[in-house]
Design an enzyme around this catalytic site. Structure first.
Site, PDB file in Angstrom:
ATOM      1  N   VAL A  70       0.853  -1.182   0.000  1.00  0.00           N
ATOM      2  CA  VAL A  70       0.000   0.000   0.000  1.00  0.00           C
ATOM      3  C   VAL A  70       0.890   1.233   0.000  1.00  0.00           C
ATOM      4  O   VAL A  70       1.746   1.397   0.881  1.00  0.00           O
ATOM      5  CB  VAL A  70      -0.942   0.025   1.219  1.00  0.00           C
ATOM      6  N   ILE A 104      -7.495  -3.639   4.987  1.00  0.00           N
ATOM      7  CA  ILE A 104      -6.502  -4.334   4.188  1.00  0.00           C
ATOM      8  C   ILE A 104      -5.655  -5.274   5.048  1.00  0.00           C
ATOM      9  O   ILE A 104      -5.250  -6.341   4.579  1.00  0.00           O
ATOM     10  CB  ILE A 104      -5.615  -3.332   3.413  1.00  0.00           C
ATOM     11  N   GLY A 304     -10.660   0.829  -1.859  1.00  0.00           N
ATOM     12  CA  GLY A 304      -9.255   0.993  -2.201  1.00  0.00           C
ATOM     13  C   GLY A 304      -8.392   0.180  -1.261  1.00  0.00           C
ATOM     14  O   GLY A 304      -8.793  -0.880  -0.783  1.00  0.00           O
ATOM     15  N   GLU A 305      -7.174   0.676  -0.988  1.00  0.00           N
ATOM     16  CA  GLU A 305      -6.224   0.020  -0.084  1.00  0.00           C
ATOM     17  C   GLU A 305      -5.696  -1.307  -0.623  1.00  0.00           C
ATOM     18  O   GLU A 305      -4.890  -1.964   0.021  1.00  0.00           O
ATOM     19  CB  GLU A 305      -6.828  -0.247   1.299  1.00  0.00           C
ATOM     20  N   GLY A 306      -6.171  -1.763  -1.771  1.00  0.00           N
ATOM     21  CA  GLY A 306      -5.863  -3.113  -2.236  1.00  0.00           C
ATOM     22  C   GLY A 306      -6.872  -4.133  -1.755  1.00  0.00           C
ATOM     23  O   GLY A 306      -6.679  -5.343  -1.941  1.00  0.00           O
TER      24      GLY A 306
END
Length: 338
Positions: A70, A104, A304-306
């Site tokens: 990240v 995440i 988001g964040e992966g």
């Protein structure tokens, strides 16, 4: 370790992208035809296994080392009121990542992925893209190299995520610059802004495109003018992964937007990528269409964040488990006409 010595080296890397191993790909397809199942009956799991075999150059690919990174950065355009949160949240969320308390972190633990966090000059926001370039040439190159340096050459699969208040605005600008279309087509609610917030975002992107688009003549300059540090870092990481032949799971809108200028310059750039999911952000489905990728998941996620990529890792694990652990017709003494 991959390092771009200058913008010319970055551009040269885009023009000489490695391809998957043809022999390993063929052997993986042959193995799929010999496994104890009707041909094609595992659907996309079969395709994923063959994809992984080609990029790992191994007929029976592995997924022991899944890397997640990240990247975090701050954006000058956030001053235009384009986010539902103040810029201080970027650093606060980085601390949360480092403490293990974010979504995440939990999803990486569930996926068996090793997570690292790379904050990039959080005390120095990029330039406001509606008024000036986001980064100097040196700053953009440093961000690209920070992304490339974060990639573990021994990883079997990589995914990247981001944290940066206001970053859906530069992401939208990058997509419009790469693939055209009105700003409003690419701008969504992002962090959860209301209709007035979306309108501010659209105006900021429109001003940015008027100011910068005439000079966005290549991927580097587009990233430099319209992107952000964490956005450029994701692009650098994904390009480094291609150079190392590491397959990549693409996360959501912002992660995909980071490589939009690269895809525009090198149309086969996403050949080493799987789209983990299609997020709820307005422009993501359109962006995946330009990439020619079909998402593995569609869960209405927009964090988001992966996080979407982490959620899709078990699908890749399942594909390789079936590919590597099933018996062939000959091994199981099953008639292959099934």
């Amino acid at each position: 370790m991959i390092r771009f010595t200058g913008r010319a080296a970055f551009t040269a890397a885009l023009s000489a992208l490695p391809e998957p191993g043809a022999a390993a790909t063929a052997l993986a397809r042959t193995r799929q035809a010999e496994l104890t199942k009707p041909a094609g009956s595992l659907g996309r799991l079969e395709d994923i296994a063959v994809f992984m075999a080609g990029w790992q150059d191994a007929p029976r690919p592995r997924i022991d080392k899944v890397q997640a990174v990240v990247f975090a950065g701050n954006h000058g355009v956030a001053a235009q009121g384009v986010s539902a949160f103040p810029v201080e949240v970027t650093a606060q969320m980085v601390a949360n990542f480092q403490a293990g308390g974010a979504a995440i972190n939990a999803l990486c633990r569930a996926a068996g992925a090793d997570l690292s966090v790379v904050p990039l000059d959080l005390d120095r926001p990029t330039g406001d893209i509606s008024r000036e370039a986001a980064m100097s040439e040196a700053e953009c190159l440093a961000a690209l190299n920070a992304g490339a340096a974060a990639v573990n050459p021994d990883a079997h699969l990589l995914f990247v995520g981001e944290m940066g208040i206001g970053n859906t605005t530069p992401a939208s600008a990058l997509c419009a610059a790469a693939f055209g279309g009105e700003a409003a087509l690419w701008c969504g609610k992002g962090s959860g802004v209301d209709s007035e917030g979306v309108a501010r975002k659209v105006r900021a992107v429109e001003r940015a495109l008027i100011l910068h688009l005439p000079d966005c003549n290549d991927a580097f300059e587009t990233l430099r003018r319209l992107g952000g540090r964490e956005i450029a870092a994701m692009a650098g990481a994904i390009l480094a992964a291609r150079m190392l032949r590491i397959p990549v799971l693409l996360d959501g809108f912002i992660a995909c937007a980071s490589i939009a200028p690269l895809v525009n310059e090198a149309p086969g750039f996403t050949d080493h990528c799987l789209a983990a999911h299609c997020s709820a952000e307005a422009g993501h489905v359109r962006l995946l269409g330009h990439f020619g990728l079909e998402p593995l998941l569609q869960l209405g996620m927009r964090l988001g964040e992966g996080s979407g990529a982490a959620t899709a890792v078990p699908i890749v694990r399942a594909a390789l488990a079936a590919h590597n652990e099933m018996a062939t017709f000959a091994e199981a003494a099953v008639a292959s006409g099934v």
